[in-house]
Design a protein around this motif. Structure first.
Motif, PDB file in Angstrom:
ATOM      1  N   THR A   1       0.835  -1.193   0.000  1.00 37.70           N
ATOM      2  CA  THR A   1       0.000   0.000   0.000  1.00 37.70           C
ATOM      3  C   THR A   1       0.875   1.249   0.000  1.00 37.70           C
ATOM      4  OG1 THR A   1      -1.627  -1.178   1.253  1.00 37.70           O
ATOM      5  CG2 THR A   1      -1.834   1.188   1.221  1.00 37.70           C
ATOM      6  N   GLY A   2       0.578   2.130  -0.924  1.00 40.45           N
ATOM      7  CA  GLY A   2       1.325   3.381  -0.974  1.00 40.45           C
ATOM      8  C   GLY A   2       2.557   3.307  -1.848  1.00 40.45           C
ATOM      9  N   PHE A   3       2.817   2.152  -2.405  1.00 37.54           N
ATOM     10  CA  PHE A   3       3.925   2.061  -3.356  1.00 37.54           C
ATOM     11  C   PHE A   3       3.679   3.039  -4.483  1.00 37.54           C
ATOM     12  CE2 PHE A   3       6.250  -2.278  -3.126  1.00 37.54           C
ATOM     13  CZ  PHE A   3       6.731  -1.923  -1.891  1.00 37.54           C
ATOM     14  N   HIS A   4       4.719   3.739  -4.863  1.00 36.46           N
ATOM     15  CA  HIS A   4       4.547   4.663  -5.975  1.00 36.46           C
ATOM     16  C   HIS A   4       5.454   4.251  -7.126  1.00 36.46           C
ATOM     17  CE1 HIS A   4       4.074   8.222  -8.348  1.00 36.46           C
ATOM     18  NE2 HIS A   4       3.045   8.542  -7.585  1.00 36.46           N
ATOM     19  N   PRO A   5       4.892   4.078  -8.315  1.00 34.96           N
ATOM     20  CA  PRO A   5       5.676   3.548  -9.437  1.00 34.96           C
ATOM     21  C   PRO A   5       6.861   4.420  -9.827  1.00 34.96           C
ATOM     22  CG  PRO A   5       3.513   4.308 -10.162  1.00 34.96           C
ATOM     23  CD  PRO A   5       3.487   4.274  -8.675  1.00 34.96           C
ATOM     24  N   GLU A   6       6.788   5.723  -9.571  1.00 38.04           N
ATOM     25  CA  GLU A   6       7.877   6.598  -9.992  1.00 38.04           C
ATOM     26  C   GLU A   6       9.046   6.580  -9.019  1.00 38.04           C
ATOM     27  OE1 GLU A   6       8.174   8.153 -12.746  1.00 38.04           O
ATOM     28  OE2 GLU A   6       6.147   8.211 -13.589  1.00 38.04           O
ATOM     29  N   LEU A   7       8.812   6.095  -7.798  1.00 33.63           N
ATOM     30  CA  LEU A   7       9.891   6.099  -6.813  1.00 33.63           C
ATOM     31  C   LEU A   7      10.721   4.826  -6.939  1.00 33.63           C
ATOM     32  CD1 LEU A   7       7.985   7.429  -3.678  1.00 33.63           C
ATOM     33  CD2 LEU A   7       9.391   8.712  -5.260  1.00 33.63           C
ATOM     34  N   THR A   8      11.958   4.895  -6.492  1.00 37.24           N
ATOM     35  CA  THR A   8      12.827   3.721  -6.583  1.00 37.24           C
ATOM     36  C   THR A   8      12.458   2.723  -5.483  1.00 37.24           C
ATOM     37  OG1 THR A   8      14.451   4.566  -5.045  1.00 37.24           O
ATOM     38  CG2 THR A   8      14.717   5.189  -7.352  1.00 37.24           C
ATOM     39  N   GLY A   9      13.035   1.536  -5.598  1.00 37.12           N
ATOM     40  CA  GLY A   9      12.797   0.519  -4.588  1.00 37.12           C
ATOM     41  C   GLY A   9      13.176   1.011  -3.197  1.00 37.12           C
ATOM     42  N   ARG A  10      14.321   1.644  -3.116  1.00 35.89           N
ATOM     43  CA  ARG A  10      14.803   2.155  -1.836  1.00 35.89           C
ATOM     44  C   ARG A  10      13.801   3.156  -1.247  1.00 35.89           C
ATOM     45  NH1 ARG A  10      19.997   2.455  -0.261  1.00 35.89           N
ATOM     46  NH2 ARG A  10      20.749   2.071  -2.360  1.00 35.89           N
ATOM     47  N   GLU A  11      13.378   4.092  -2.103  1.00 36.51           N
ATOM     48  CA  GLU A  11      12.452   5.128  -1.619  1.00 36.51           C
ATOM     49  C   GLU A  11      11.121   4.516  -1.206  1.00 36.51           C
ATOM     50  OE1 GLU A  11      14.199   8.748  -4.400  1.00 36.51           O
ATOM     51  OE2 GLU A  11      12.591   7.480  -5.138  1.00 36.51           O
ATOM     52  N   ASN A  12      10.699   3.506  -1.968  1.00 34.60           N
ATOM     53  CA  ASN A  12       9.427   2.875  -1.638  1.00 34.60           C
ATOM     54  C   ASN A  12       9.494   2.103  -0.330  1.00 34.60           C
ATOM     55  OD1 ASN A  12       7.104   3.286  -3.378  1.00 34.60           O
ATOM     56  ND2 ASN A  12       8.474   2.665  -5.023  1.00 34.60           N
ATOM     57  N   ILE A  13      10.640   1.555  -0.004  1.00 28.99           N
ATOM     58  CA  ILE A  13      10.757   0.861   1.280  1.00 28.99           C
ATOM     59  C   ILE A  13      10.485   1.838   2.414  1.00 28.99           C
ATOM     60  CG2 ILE A  13      12.373  -0.272   2.863  1.00 28.99           C
ATOM     61  CD1 ILE A  13      13.657  -1.629   0.498  1.00 28.99           C
ATOM     62  N   PHE A  14      11.074   3.032   2.285  1.00 31.54           N
ATOM     63  CA  PHE A  14      10.873   4.022   3.342  1.00 31.54           C
ATOM     64  C   PHE A  14       9.430   4.515   3.386  1.00 31.54           C
ATOM     65  CE2 PHE A  14      15.433   4.059   3.523  1.00 31.54           C
ATOM     66  CZ  PHE A  14      15.672   4.293   4.854  1.00 31.54           C
ATOM     67  N   LEU A  15       8.901   4.811   2.211  1.00 29.76           N
ATOM     68  CA  LEU A  15       7.527   5.338   2.158  1.00 29.76           C
ATOM     69  C   LEU A  15       6.535   4.308   2.684  1.00 29.76           C
ATOM     70  CD1 LEU A  15       5.597   7.561   1.227  1.00 29.76           C
ATOM     71  CD2 LEU A  15       5.495   6.440  -0.972  1.00 29.76           C
ATOM     72  N   ASN A  16       6.650   3.085   2.160  1.00 31.92           N
ATOM     73  CA  ASN A  16       5.723   2.036   2.532  1.00 31.92           C
ATOM     74  C   ASN A  16       5.853   1.684   4.018  1.00 31.92           C
ATOM     75  OD1 ASN A  16       5.452  -1.425   2.141  1.00 31.92           O
ATOM     76  ND2 ASN A  16       3.741  -0.044   1.849  1.00 31.92           N
ATOM     77  N   GLY A  17       7.085   1.586   4.477  1.00 36.46           N
ATOM     78  CA  GLY A  17       7.319   1.276   5.888  1.00 36.46           C
ATOM     79  C   GLY A  17       6.674   2.319   6.775  1.00 36.46           C
TER      80      GLY A  17
END
Lengths: 414, 273
Positions: A103-119
């Motif tokens: 939830t909240g994964f954003h396709p434009e962000l990198t894997g690293r950034e998504n880990i932080f956002l999603n977490g």
């Protein structure tokens, strides 16, 4: 010890009109106002009605029930996404839900950034994410693509990353809903291991699934929901057995003669189906060493057709076990009533619950005149005492054929 | 840690809960900033180019062609200083108004105080605001305008706070309405355009006839007070503290209205979104 979750008289009401029009426009509201018609005159539907149960710290509890039984609504209330209509829940720990991972994964962000956002969306603090970052990346197995935007990931990689973040949440209560349904086999095994670890580490797990094997292996206690009520609660094995044996679950005969539920087209009309033994008698369930038949009757409405009845057998996890069809008729059939029986030999299906999809089709060109899923749902049971083996545990697999074996001392010829 | 999940009835701001989730403000804002200019060739340069081009257009039409006065400062500086705050408002209100709908997939799955979403949407427009200062400094140097440093020091935070409170109030109100009535998706852009003409961005408030029209407009539109307060740094008029005070109170009232409505309806967002 005080229970970690107490659910008291919990009810949730929906208004059915909301389902029909997902959102109101201002215009609807205005028109309704001008007509002096209240927008609230809708049919009420109780997704949950007077639910009561408590969960002790460290318990792993499975929640089972058919679609529409209220499982997802219960989880949504537990994770505070939607409020209950009445009743209350007392929670003595942080609840994290894996209602949907990623939830909240954003396709434009990198894997690293998504880990932080999603977490962070899942409720982790920044320092927590930083501490667990390497473990998360390792678990997900996407190291190489950490700095690639998520939109370039395959769906499998996205899922693994999402599950990895969620797996490192450390809530007191973890809610899991059907996440195991996706991903490849190896990853599923990894996930099961992780959940096992979570429940063994003393945390409380609520697990909603249709996969009875997974529920059995993860949960000590089980709750069976039906039409918004708790119908059964207790030891997992007994609840699951009751659930599978419940008459609502199984269908050993079914009729389509009622005018409101016809199955078929202008060529073929399905009338009736049932589960039979070798004497063509209706039976409740099948024994593993018994020959059984799936019988169905249909009306052929036009002359000179070459229709072929066929049956799809599915496991209770929804995998297709096999498909079988009757031999192609040698000459065109005339109209009238037909009965077809597919015979399943003994020792073909393993013990378990199976569902049949019934169909009648014309083969060239291919026309499916009807296809009724879940027409017959039956259980194959095994009397362990009759098993010709000292091994008395569950044997996995969809099939349980008795095959020829050669088994003798090896002779070495020099 | 013990808490109850009960039917929705209470109405409170619950600052403590918002504080517990403070990192999420950061992450949502950070995300919005990050993705704003992704896959654009000029990237964050757009934050500068947009107001710059608007300034050029307005200067040409309103100053050169229509001779709109500009309160003893060069018109480009006049209009640009107005645009800086106006853009915080317009992009803030647009983003916030649509934020609940664009984040529906998150709202339907995870709990957190919903107010974080519109607030973060507004905060992300502050980065653009900060970048426009480069242009402002450039303009001040080009026109060799002498500016009142003390007025700037006081006027800048006051004007920004009034603007943010106004944006927040209307933004959260529109965000909540948009969840229930998607009509507001179409209303918001129109509303923003309409307000531009009711705000002294391209014209000074002094060209309005003195009397109740001007007074009412200045009172009801706190952006008017905010922009005037900011511009005091570049004119010799000084800050009108009474006007600033009134605007501040109105912006607070707008915030209270927005939050109240938002909080009242947020329980059902997941069912409606």
């Amino acid at each position: 010890m005080k229970p970690i979750l107490e659910i008291k008289n919990l009810s949730k009401k929906f208004q059915i009109a909301h389902e029909l029009s997902p959102y109101l426009t201002f215009q609807d509201q205005l028109i309704n106002m001008l007509r002096f018609r209240s927008t609230k005159s809708r049919e009420e539907f109780w997704a949950l009605k007077d639910i009561n149960f408590t969960i002790q710290p460290g318990e792993s509890v499975g929640i089972i029930g058919k679609n529409g039984a209220g499982k997802s609504t219960l989880l949504k209330i537990l994770s505070r996404i939607t409020p209950p209509s009445s009743g209350k829940i007392i929670s003595r720990g942080r609840i994290a839900s894996l209602l949907e991972v990623g939830t909240g994964f954003h396709p434009e962000l990198t894997g690293r950034e998504n880990i932080f956002l999603n977490g962070s969306i899942l409720g982790m603090k920044r320092f927590e994410i930083r501490n667990k970052f390497d473990a998360i990346v390792e678990f997900s197995g996407v190291e190489k693509f950490l700095d690639t935007p998520l939109k370039h990931y395959s769906s499998g990689m996205q899922l693994r990353l999402a599950f990895a973040v969620a797996a490192f949440l450390e809530p007191e209560i973890l809610i899991i809903d059907e996440v195991l349904a996706v991903g490849d086999a190896e990853f599923q095994r990894k996930c099961m291991g992780k959940m096992d670890e979570v429940s063994k580490s003393g945390r409380t797990v609520l697990f909603v699934s249709h996969n009875m094997n997974a529920v059995t292996s993860l949960c000590s206690k089980c709750i069976h929901l039906k039409n918004g009520h708790v119908v059964d609660i207790g030891e997992t094995d007994s609840v699951i057995n009751q659930y599978l044996k419940g008459d609502a679950y199984k269908t050993n005969e079914k009729s389509w003669l009622a005018p409101n539920k016809p199955a078929g087209d202008s060529t073929v009309r399905l009338e009736y189906a049932r589960l039979v033994n070798s004497h063509l008698e209706l039976i409740e369930f099948a024994s593993i060493d018994q020959k059984i038949g799936i019988e169905f009757r249909f009306q052929l409405l036009s002359n000179n057709t070459e229709v072929v009845p066929n049956i799809h057998i599915f496991t209770n996890k929804g995998e297709c076990a096999f498909v079988s069809s009757a031999p192609q008729p040698t000459s065109p059939l005339s109209n009238g009533l037909y009965t077809a029986v597919m015979w399943i030999p003994p020792h073909l299906l393993n013990q378990g619950v199976y569902s049949c999809g019934l169909a009648v089709s014309t083969m060239s060109p291919v026309i499916v005149h009807f296809y009724e899923t879940d027409a017959i749902i039956f259980e194959v049971i095994e009397d362990i005492n009759k098993r010709n083996s000292k091994y008395k545990q569950h044997i996995p697999g969809v099939l349980r054929p008795t095959l020829d074996w050669d088994f003798q001392p090896t002779n070495f010829h020099s | 840690m013990e808490y109850e999940i009960k039917p929705a009835h209470r109405l409170s701001l619950d600052i403590k809960e918002l504080w517990d989730f403070r990192e999420l403000f950061f992450f949502f804002t950070w995300r919005d900033i990050k993705i704003k200019y992704k896959q654009t060739f000029l990237g964050a340069l757009w934050a500068i180019l947009q107001p710059l081009m608007m300034m050029l257009v307005f200067t040409f039409f309103f100053n050169h062609a229509l001779n709109v006065p500009s309160e003893n400062m060069p018109y480009p500086i006049f209009v640009f200083s107005g645009l800086m705050l106006w853009n915080v408002f317009s992009s803030g209100i647009t983003n916030a108004g649509n934020s609940m709908v664009t984040n529906a997939n998150i709202i339907k799955k995870i709990y957190f105080p919903r107010l974080i979403i519109p607030v973060s949407a507004i905060l992300s427009s502050l980065v653009d605001y900060a970048m426009t200062f480069f242009i402002l400094i450039g303009l001040l140097l080009y026109y060799r305008t002498h500016f009142h440093f003390s007025n700037l020091l006081i006027g800048l935070p006051i004007s920004l706070i009034i603007t943010l409170f106004t944006t927040f109030g209307l933004g959260s109100f529109l965000a909540a309405l948009n969840v229930k009535y998607r009509d507001f998706r179409y209303v918001i852009p129109f509303f923003v355009q309409f307000l531009l003409f009711l705000t002294p961005v391209i014209y000074p408030v002094s060209i309005l006839p003195a009397g109740w029209i001007r007074e009412t407009l200045q009172l009801l539109n706190p952006l008017s007070g905010a922009i005037d307060t900011f511009r005091a740094a570049f004119s010799d008029n000084g800050i009108d503290f009474i006007l600033a005070g009134k605007s501040f109170i109105v912006s607070l009232l707008l915030s209270a209205l927005g939050v109240t409505y938002f909080r009242k309806t947020e329980y059902y967002f997941a069912d409606l979104a």
